[in-house]
Design a protein around this motif. Structure first.
Motif, short mmCIF file in Angstrom:
data_model
loop_
_atom_site.label_atom_id
_atom_site.label_comp_id
_atom_site.label_asym_id
_atom_site.label_seq_id
_atom_site.Cartn_x
_atom_site.Cartn_y
_atom_site.Cartn_z
N ASP A 1 -19.90 -33.01 18.21
CA ASP A 1 -21.27 -32.48 18.21
C ASP A 1 -21.37 -31.24 19.10
O ASP A 1 -21.96 -30.23 18.71
CB ASP A 1 -22.26 -33.54 18.70
N GLU A 2 -20.80 -31.33 20.30
CA GLU A 2 -20.81 -30.18 21.21
C GLU A 2 -20.07 -28.99 20.60
O GLU A 2 -20.51 -27.85 20.73
CB GLU A 2 -20.19 -30.55 22.55
N ALA B 1 -19.40 -26.68 27.60
CA ALA B 1 -19.71 -28.09 27.35
C ALA B 1 -18.75 -28.67 26.31
O ALA B 1 -18.28 -29.81 26.44
CB ALA B 1 -21.16 -28.24 26.89
N ALA B 2 -18.44 -27.90 25.28
CA ALA B 2 -17.51 -28.37 24.24
C ALA B 2 -16.12 -28.58 24.82
O ALA B 2 -15.46 -29.58 24.52
CB ALA B 2 -17.46 -27.36 23.09
N ILE C 1 -22.25 -27.31 17.90
CA ILE C 1 -23.32 -26.51 18.51
C ILE C 1 -22.75 -25.23 19.11
O ILE C 1 -23.28 -24.14 18.90
CB ILE C 1 -24.04 -27.35 19.60
N ALA C 2 -21.64 -25.36 19.84
CA ALA C 2 -21.02 -24.20 20.47
C ALA C 2 -20.54 -23.19 19.44
O ALA C 2 -20.68 -21.97 19.63
CB ALA C 2 -19.86 -24.64 21.36
N MET C 3 -19.97 -23.68 18.35
CA MET C 3 -19.48 -22.77 17.30
C MET C 3 -20.64 -22.00 16.67
O MET C 3 -20.54 -20.79 16.45
CB MET C 3 -18.73 -23.58 16.24
N GLU C 4 -21.73 -22.70 16.42
CA GLU C 4 -22.90 -22.04 15.84
C GLU C 4 -23.44 -20.97 16.78
O GLU C 4 -23.74 -19.85 16.36
CB GLU C 4 -23.97 -23.08 15.54
N GLU C 5 -23.54 -21.30 18.05
CA GLU C 5 -24.05 -20.34 19.03
C GLU C 5 -23.08 -19.17 19.21
O GLU C 5 -23.51 -18.04 19.41
CB GLU C 5 -24.31 -21.03 20.37
N GLY D 1 -9.84 -26.47 16.70
CA GLY D 1 -11.15 -25.87 16.46
C GLY D 1 -11.70 -25.20 17.71
O GLY D 1 -12.26 -24.10 17.65
N VAL D 2 -11.54 -25.86 18.86
CA VAL D 2 -12.01 -25.28 20.11
C VAL D 2 -11.20 -24.02 20.43
O VAL D 2 -11.75 -23.01 20.89
CB VAL D 2 -11.94 -26.32 21.26
N VAL D 3 -9.90 -24.05 20.18
CA VAL D 3 -9.06 -22.87 20.41
C VAL D 3 -9.54 -21.71 19.51
O VAL D 3 -9.68 -20.57 19.98
CB VAL D 3 -7.57 -23.19 20.15
N ARG D 4 -9.80 -22.00 18.24
CA ARG D 4 -10.29 -20.95 17.32
C ARG D 4 -11.64 -20.42 17.78
O ARG D 4 -11.92 -19.22 17.68
CB ARG D 4 -10.39 -21.49 15.90
N MET D 5 -12.50 -21.32 18.28
CA MET D 5 -13.81 -20.89 18.75
C MET D 5 -13.67 -19.94 19.94
O MET D 5 -14.37 -18.92 20.02
CB MET D 5 -14.63 -22.12 19.13
#
Length: 157
Positions: A82-83, A104-105, A86-90, A145-149
Motif C-alpha cells: 500500500d505504501e 515510508a515505503a 501511494i509513493a509511486m503515484e506521488e 518495485g521500490v528500486v525502480r521507484m
C-alpha cells in the motif's frame, strides 16, 4: 381488438414460454452444473491428482509454523505494498509529498525484508524453503518495485 405491437409481443412471449422439447421425452436433461466441465469444485482445478488425495486424507492439525510465519510476513507485505503504491503515484505526479511517501515505503519494505530474512536465514531449512517458495517472489517484486521507484525519482530530480 389489440393494437398490432401488443399482439406481436404477446405472440413472442407465448413462443418463449413454450417448452423447447416435447414433454414426452424420456431423455434426462442435464443442467450446466451437472456437466463434467463444472462438476468439480473450483478448489481442485489447479491441484494435481496426487495432491488432492493426500490433502483429503491428511488430518487437519491447524496452521503450521510456515503458515503462521507466512501470515505475519503477508500482513507486513500488504502494508508495504500500500505504501509503495501511494509513493509511486506521488512520485509519478512529482508532488511535494513524494519524498516522504518514498521514505515510508522504504521503511515498510525494510520491515518485510527483516521478517523474511529472519525466516529464510534461520535454522529451520524446511521452514525457510516453504516460506521462500510461497512468498519469496512477491517480496522480490516489491523490492524491485521500490528500486525502480527510486530510480524514477532520481530521473525527475
Amino acid at each position: 381488438m389489440l393494437p398490432r405491437t401488443l399482439a406481436q409481443r404477446t405472440t413472442r412471449l407465448a413462443a418463449l414460454t413454450r417448452p423447447l422439447r416435447s414433454t414426452t421425452s424420456i431423455r434426462p436433461t442435464r443442467t450446466l452444473l451437472q456437466t463434467q466441465q463444472f462438476a468439480r469444485p473450483a478448489s481442485h482445478i489447479h491441484q494435481p491428482l496426487l495432491h488432492r488425495r493426500a490433502a483429503s486424507t491428511a488430518p487437519s492439525s491447524g496452521p503450521s509454523a510456515a503458515d503462521a510465519r507466512i501470515e505475519e510476513i503477508t500482513e507486513l507485505y500488504a502494508t508495504a505494498q500500500d505504501e509503495f503504491e501511494i509513493a509511486m503515484e506521488e512520485t509519478e505526479k512529482q508532488t511535494v509529498y513524494a519524498q516522504d511517501d518514498r521514505n515510508a515505503a522504504r521503511e515498510e519494505l525494510e520491515k518485510v525484508l527483516e521478517a523474511y530474512r529472519a525466516v529464510v536465514e534461520g535454522e529451520d531449512r524446511e521452514l525457510a524453503e516453504e516460506v521462500r517458495r510461497r512468498i519469496g517472489q512477491r517480496v522480490r517484486e516489491l523490492e524491485m518495485g521500490v528500486v525502480r521507484m527510486e530510480e524514477l525519482a532520481q530521473e525527475h530530480d
